[in-house]
Every structure is written in structure tokens, then in C-alpha cells.
Design a protein around this motif. Sequence first.
Motif, mmCIF file in Angstrom:
data_model
loop_
_atom_site.group_PDB
_atom_site.id
_atom_site.type_symbol
_atom_site.label_atom_id
_atom_site.label_comp_id
_atom_site.label_asym_id
_atom_site.label_seq_id
_atom_site.Cartn_x
_atom_site.Cartn_y
_atom_site.Cartn_z
ATOM 1 N N HIS A 143 68.331 29.951 28.202
ATOM 2 C CA HIS A 143 68.923 29.564 29.492
ATOM 3 C C HIS A 143 67.933 28.754 30.332
ATOM 4 C CE1 HIS A 143 72.606 31.587 28.796
ATOM 5 N NE2 HIS A 143 72.154 32.817 28.982
ATOM 6 N N GLN B 158 68.067 25.358 28.851
ATOM 7 C CA GLN B 158 69.341 24.729 29.200
ATOM 8 C C GLN B 158 69.312 24.239 30.644
ATOM 9 O OE1 GLN B 158 71.738 28.180 28.323
ATOM 10 N NE2 GLN B 158 72.547 27.291 26.420
ATOM 11 N N TYR B 159 68.783 25.074 31.509
ATOM 12 C CA TYR B 159 68.714 24.731 32.927
ATOM 13 C C TYR B 159 67.766 23.556 33.161
ATOM 14 C CZ TYR B 159 68.348 25.284 37.974
ATOM 15 O OH TYR B 159 68.365 25.060 39.331
ATOM 16 N N ILE C 99 75.123 23.535 33.960
ATOM 17 C CA ILE C 99 75.366 24.490 32.878
ATOM 18 C C ILE C 99 76.221 25.666 33.349
ATOM 19 C CG2 ILE C 99 73.271 23.829 31.641
ATOM 20 C CD1 ILE C 99 72.040 26.541 32.526
ATOM 21 N N TYR C 100 76.325 25.844 34.644
ATOM 22 C CA TYR C 100 77.136 26.927 35.214
ATOM 23 C C TYR C 100 78.218 26.396 36.155
ATOM 24 C CZ TYR C 100 73.306 29.902 33.566
ATOM 25 O OH TYR C 100 72.365 30.540 32.797
ATOM 26 N N SER D 52 81.876 25.540 31.009
ATOM 27 C CA SER D 52 80.433 25.296 30.882
ATOM 28 C C SER D 52 79.681 26.607 30.725
ATOM 29 C CB SER D 52 79.909 24.544 32.112
ATOM 30 O OG SER D 52 80.521 23.287 32.217
ATOM 31 N N GLN E 63 80.253 27.985 27.187
ATOM 32 C CA GLN E 63 79.479 27.193 26.227
ATOM 33 C C GLN E 63 77.989 27.535 26.305
ATOM 34 O OE1 GLN E 63 79.828 22.941 26.742
ATOM 35 N NE2 GLN E 63 78.544 22.507 24.989
ATOM 36 N N THR E 64 77.478 27.681 27.518
ATOM 37 C CA THR E 64 76.082 28.031 27.740
ATOM 38 C C THR E 64 75.759 29.388 27.120
ATOM 39 O OG1 THR E 64 75.968 26.711 29.755
ATOM 40 C CG2 THR E 64 74.401 28.524 29.583
ATOM 41 N N GLU E 65 76.610 30.368 27.354
ATOM 42 C CA GLU E 65 76.385 31.710 26.809
ATOM 43 C C GLU E 65 76.518 31.736 25.297
ATOM 44 O OE1 GLU E 65 75.168 34.547 27.932
ATOM 45 O OE2 GLU E 65 74.846 33.609 29.864
#
Length: 154
Positions: free
Chosen positions: A87, A90-91, A98-99, A104, A107-109
Motif C-alpha cells: 500500500h 501504491q500510494y 488508489i482509494y 479503486s 483493486q488496491t486491496e
Amino acid sequence: MDTQLAAYLLSAAVKVSGLPPVPVESLPEFIPMPGSMLKAEACKEKVANCRGIVALFDMERNRVLYRDDLDVDDPSDNSFLVHELVHVLQYAQGGDAIYKDCPSLVQTERAAYAAQNMYLHAQGQLLRVGRIMQFARCAPPPGTTAAAHEPMTH
């Protein structure tokens, strides 16, 4: 958690996620805390509905919170930190996007759980996490039908 372990877990997160690395110096602070405090931080007003939280990336305060009963030297336990480091990566790459919405977030999780499972496999661990994500669905946008947003099957 010591800097050497954080650097190792970051390297693992980069390898299993395929995301670009960030400098070790920019990693968030890692803060162990009792499970009840972690629940309160993660779930704010819905603590009673918050079960199974092991760790979380608090992007607003640039910190990773994790249960203080995790054995950070054990791959089964530190895989949750790898998940949170995914994360972080990703961030670093996508920022708040991403959130930004439910698709989104899902998908991120899913990507973080996939990376965590790859890490577990590489460490010879049989544990698999995040299976519930295969059932995660977002509500359809207003004015559309739910059928239009269901995955297609053949």
C-alpha cells in the motif's frame, strides 16, 4: 521494528508487487499497538464490526500500525507488513487515487493480498490470505443496473 527488517520487507514488497521502490528513508514509522487500539484506529465509529485487523497503512500520518503480538521475524506474521508496504508503494505511485472510489479500493486491496500471498509462497508458508476479496463487489453507480457491473462468466 528495526531498519534492517524494514528494508528487507520493503525489498520483498517491491519484488512481489512489481511496483517501483521508494527510498528506505521515506518509509512510514512502524508502530506496534494492542489489537483493541488498532481496531479503534482502523474502524473509528464501527469498532464492533471491525474484526481481524492485523495492520494498516495510515497514509495521512505516514505510519504503519500493527498488532503488537505479531512476531515480525516470522514470515506468516510479517507478511501483513509486506501487505501494508505494498500500500505504501501504491500510494507513492498513485497518491489518493488508489482509494478514490470503491473499484479503486477493491483493486488496491486485491493487488496487496496477491503480493502478500506471493511473499508467503516464496517464504515456504502455506497460509493464504484475502480470499474474501474475490467476493468484493461495489454498488453500481446511480442510474445503472447491477447486472451491467457483474463480472462476465462463460
